[in-house]
Write an enzyme that holds these catalytic residues in place. Structure first.
Site, PDB file in Angstrom:
ATOM      1  N   GLU A  35     113.287  38.653 -50.569  1.00  0.00           N
ATOM      2  CA  GLU A  35     113.805  39.343 -51.743  1.00  0.00           C
ATOM      3  C   GLU A  35     115.282  38.955 -51.837  1.00  0.00           C
ATOM      4  OE1 GLU A  35     113.521  43.637 -51.681  1.00  0.00           O
ATOM      5  OE2 GLU A  35     114.614  43.760 -53.582  1.00  0.00           O
ATOM      6  N   ARG A 262     108.147  42.411 -36.468  1.00  0.00           N
ATOM      7  CA  ARG A 262     109.528  42.203 -36.851  1.00  0.00           C
ATOM      8  C   ARG A 262     110.333  41.886 -35.590  1.00  0.00           C
ATOM      9  NH1 ARG A 262     112.762  43.797 -41.271  1.00  0.00           N
ATOM     10  NH2 ARG A 262     111.026  43.998 -42.673  1.00  0.00           N
ATOM     11  N   LYS A 272     118.861  43.795 -44.436  1.00  0.00           N
ATOM     12  CA  LYS A 272     119.822  43.409 -45.473  1.00  0.00           C
ATOM     13  C   LYS A 272     120.587  44.615 -45.996  1.00  0.00           C
ATOM     14  CE  LYS A 272     116.545  40.774 -47.239  1.00  0.00           C
ATOM     15  NZ  LYS A 272     115.734  40.561 -48.395  1.00  0.00           N
TER      16      LYS A 272
HETATM   17  P1  ATP Z   1     115.378  43.502 -44.873  1.00  0.00           P
HETATM   18  O1  ATP Z   1     115.029  44.878 -44.423  1.00  0.00           O
HETATM   19  O2  ATP Z   1     116.386  42.843 -44.037  1.00  0.00           O
HETATM   20  O3  ATP Z   1     115.718  43.419 -46.330  1.00  0.00           O
HETATM   21  P2  ATP Z   1     112.866  42.566 -45.619  1.00  0.00           P
HETATM   22  O4  ATP Z   1     111.612  42.467 -44.849  1.00  0.00           O
HETATM   23  O5  ATP Z   1     112.928  43.572 -46.693  1.00  0.00           O
HETATM   24  O6  ATP Z   1     114.038  42.679 -44.626  1.00  0.00           O
HETATM   25  P3  ATP Z   1     112.476  40.242 -47.157  1.00  0.00           P
HETATM   26  O7  ATP Z   1     113.469  39.466 -47.917  1.00  0.00           O
HETATM   27  O8  ATP Z   1     111.472  41.003 -47.904  1.00  0.00           O
HETATM   28  O9  ATP Z   1     113.286  41.180 -46.218  1.00  0.00           O
HETATM   29  O10 ATP Z   1     111.790  39.329 -46.045  1.00  0.00           O
HETATM   30  C1  ATP Z   1     111.257  38.048 -46.261  1.00  0.00           C
HETATM   31  C2  ATP Z   1     110.280  37.764 -45.162  1.00  0.00           C
HETATM   32  O11 ATP Z   1     110.920  37.809 -43.898  1.00  0.00           O
HETATM   33  C3  ATP Z   1     109.181  38.793 -45.125  1.00  0.00           C
HETATM   34  O12 ATP Z   1     107.954  38.153 -44.910  1.00  0.00           O
HETATM   35  C4  ATP Z   1     109.551  39.670 -43.968  1.00  0.00           C
HETATM   36  O13 ATP Z   1     108.423  40.260 -43.422  1.00  0.00           O
HETATM   37  C5  ATP Z   1     110.255  38.681 -43.030  1.00  0.00           C
HETATM   38  N1  ATP Z   1     111.214  39.381 -42.179  1.00  0.00           N
HETATM   39  C6  ATP Z   1     112.221  40.177 -42.571  1.00  0.00           C
HETATM   40  N2  ATP Z   1     112.883  40.689 -41.527  1.00  0.00           N
HETATM   41  C7  ATP Z   1     112.285  40.192 -40.411  1.00  0.00           C
HETATM   42  C8  ATP Z   1     112.496  40.355 -39.005  1.00  0.00           C
HETATM   43  N3  ATP Z   1     113.467  41.126 -38.536  1.00  0.00           N
HETATM   44  N4  ATP Z   1     111.676  39.691 -38.171  1.00  0.00           N
HETATM   45  C9  ATP Z   1     110.699  38.906 -38.643  1.00  0.00           C
HETATM   46  N5  ATP Z   1     110.445  38.712 -39.940  1.00  0.00           N
HETATM   47  C10 ATP Z   1     111.219  39.343 -40.832  1.00  0.00           C
HETATM   48 MG    MG Z   2     112.193  43.768 -48.504  1.00  0.00          MG
END
Ligand code: ATP
Ligand code: MG
Length: 561
Positions: A35, A262, A272
């Site tokens: 995102e 994760r 983020k």
């Molecule tokens: P954040 O909470 O940092 O915004 P998010 O999962 O909402 O993380 P996205 O941009 O939606 O962020 O993530 C893109 C991809 O990266 C998704 O498939 C998510 O599952 C994966 N991802 C995000 N954070 C992690 C993590 N800490 N470890 C492994 N994969 C991750």
């Molecule tokens: Mg997200």
């Protein structure tokens, strides 16, 4: 470890099983779906290495898909940063996609769902809907609007799209099952009204699809075969499948959602939203502050793409969430920089040494190897003269046998240079040592082949010639948080654990070969650690970041405690 030698991870086992059951290798397709609401962090690196790694292993395309359905938080700046970071990590996506490109298709499918009696417009407040949700053990209550006619739903949904309503007045919900044991199946919201401009579609839309409705359908549109996401989406899988059931054509690939753990890194936060708070509140200077666990922060700090990929490969992927110690990441960067970084000398906490038997007007240029472990790295010339700096910590008036550095009456070798002996020292009125007077052995120069040059002395110190030294600002970083897992405390906020001493700025005295160092250059200051030239550097002012020390100093501190 060679990628093809390591054992398969559990996602690869799932794919192997599918291939065994007749799924065509040609039909494999993956995606990395960030995102664009912030910069990528080290947790994302795991997901990137997993998805793009699968692409390489199976020779399958991997899309970069921006999951951009929330106009309130998303910006072009983040899209650009994400692309830069994925490329820098060394991966190539097949096509660049945006969930927002599918808004019309998603809308058309939503209309079809309404026509099929599987979606309805709910006109309650969000509190009313929340009150009807029930609990995991008690069923929910059906909305009074659940049985609106198809015609009424269609005209309301159209009016929502046309901008006739305020935010929150109506939502579109899937009509599934208010008694489902999976709360997410209790008539989830598909669309909400948001009067906000989108970074790509601008004001074309004022209704925006929710994540669950968007993600699986986007996978389907792109014909992604395996849609890999983190564990918090495990409960969403049932809904992912339900939404796919409504649109899938039997002749096309039906995407499969699978979940992995994760990755969390110790002494930092990988979210983020939380990282955005550190930026917004000025705790750090920006998303690429070298203390940030973002890819851009690590890059600026001096991490190489190889070290981040090796880190992700070494920790692998898991089925359970866990905390990875940051020392594993540091190990990888040290390991890589040890191979590639040229060696130089820089003194960070100077103490003046005067070699009393060295002629005052004399100077000589000493040949030094750029990397003793790499013959191809070549040599450079380092100036030597009567007055030098060494590190304060490298001299004591008196010390026991285990102190192999300089002490009165004893000898050390100056790296690449001569053997010197400390004869006396001078102190200020507070008793601080301000200067050490030494003598040198003129025949002991390293590499000169004389008997004296081969003489073994216990300690070797780095040094710089004072009159030739250049100065630089040196930024020393420490953990951003004092707690190992700052965002897991029930009674405290992660912001309560910010390390007030995460940045120390000092002046370094460096050998003059560094005059031509360019932004991004990585070097080892011998005995001190790995450093790189920071992006704040200007022609007038050289700035170095400490990437990592030569040894894991934290492991020792934590053992002691
Ligand atoms: P954040 O909470 O940092 O915004 P998010 O999962 O909402 O993380 P996205 O941009 O939606 O962020 O993530 C893109 C991809 O990266 C998704 O498939 C998510 O599952 C994966 N991802 C995000 N954070 C992690 C993590 N800490 N470890 C492994 N994969 C991750
Ligand atoms: Mg997200």
């Amino acid at each position: 470890m060679n990628d093809t030698e390591r054992p398969l991870n559990f996602i690869e086992h799932i794919i192997e099983e599918d291939l065994k059951n007749g799924f065509s290798n040609e039909a494999l397709r993956f995606r990395f779906p960030p995102e664009p609401n912030g910069y990528l962090h080290i947790g994302h690196a795991s997901s990137i290495c997993l998805n793009f790694g699968l692409g390489l292993r199976y020779n399958a395309p991997v899309n970069l898909r921006f999951d951009d359905t929330n106009p309130a938080k998303e910006e072009q700046e983040f899209v650009d940063a994400i692309k830069r970071d994925v490329e820098w990590l060394g991966y190539k996506w097949d096509t660049e996609r945006y969930a927002s490109d599918y808004f019309q298709q998603l809308y058309d499918w939503a209309v079809a769902l309404i026509k099929a009696g599987k979606a309805y417009v709910d006109s309650q407040t969000s509190e009313e809907m929340a009150n009807q949700k029930g609990t995991p053990t008690e069923p929910g209550t059906e909305s009074p609007y659940r049985n609106r006619s198809v015609e009424e739903n269609l005209s309301l949904f159209e009016a929502m799209k046309a901008g006739d309503f305020e935010e929150g007045q109506h939502v579109l919900r899937a009509k599934i099952d208010m008694t489902s044991s999976n709360m997410l199946m209790r008539d989830p919201i598909m669309y909400r009204v948001l009067h906000k401009a989108h970074h790509r579609t601008n004001t074309d839309w004022c209704i925006y699809p929710m994540y669950d409705w968007t993600h699986g359908e986007s996978d389907y549109i792109e014909q992604v075969s395996h849609s890999l996401c983190t564990l918090e989406f495990a409960m969403h899988r049932e809904l992912y499948d339900w939404f796919l059931d409504q649109v899938v054509d039997q002749n096309k690939i039906r995407p499969k959602q699978r979940e992995f753990a994760r990755r969390n890194l110790s002494h930092t936060v990988v979210s983020k939203r939380k990282l955005a708070k550190l930026v917004a509140e000025g705790v750090v200077t920006g998303w690429d502050d070298p203390r940030m666990p973002t890819i851009s922060g690590l890059r600026r700090r001096g991490y190489s793409p190889e070290s981040i990929r090796n880190f992700a490969d070494t920790i692998g992927i898991a089925k359970r969430d866990n905390l990875i110690d940051v020392s594993l990441l540091e190990f990888q960067v040290r390991d890589h920089l040890n191979k590639i970084a040229p060696r130089v000398m820089g003194v960070l906490d100077p103490l003046k040494v005067v070699i009393t038997n060295y002629p005052e007007d004399k100077e000589e240029w000493i040949t030094a190897e750029n990397n003793p472990g790499d013959e191809g790295a070549g040599n450079r010339e380092v100036p030597f003269s009567r007055e030098l700096y060494i590190e304060k910590a490298d001299f004591r008036e008196a010390a026991n046998k285990k102190f192999f550095r300089l002490k009165l009456g004893h000898e050390v070798r100056l790296k690449n240079g001569y053997i010197i002996k400390a004869e006396s020292c001078t102190k200020d009125t507070d008793g601080n040592i301000t200067e050490v007077q030494c003598t040198y052995d003129p025949k002991s120069k390293s590499g000169s082949g004389t008997e004296e040059s081969l003489r073994k002395v216990k300690g070797t110190l780095h040094w710089v010639s004072i009159k030739h030294a250049i100065t630089a600002e040196v930024r020393l970083y420490d953990r951003l948080f004092t707690d190992e897992s700052p965002d897991t405390h029930k009674d405290k906020d992660f912001m309560d654990f910010i390390n007030p001493d995460s940045l120390e700025v000092i002046t370094g005295y460096l050998e003059p070969s560094l005059k031509t160092a360019k932004i991004g250059d990585q070097v080892q200051f011998q005995r001190m650690g790995y450093f790189c030239v920071d992006t704040d550097t200007t022609p007038e002012k050289l700035i170095f970041n400490r990437t990592v020390g030569l040894r894991d100093s934290w492991a020792k501190i934590e053992q002691k405690n």
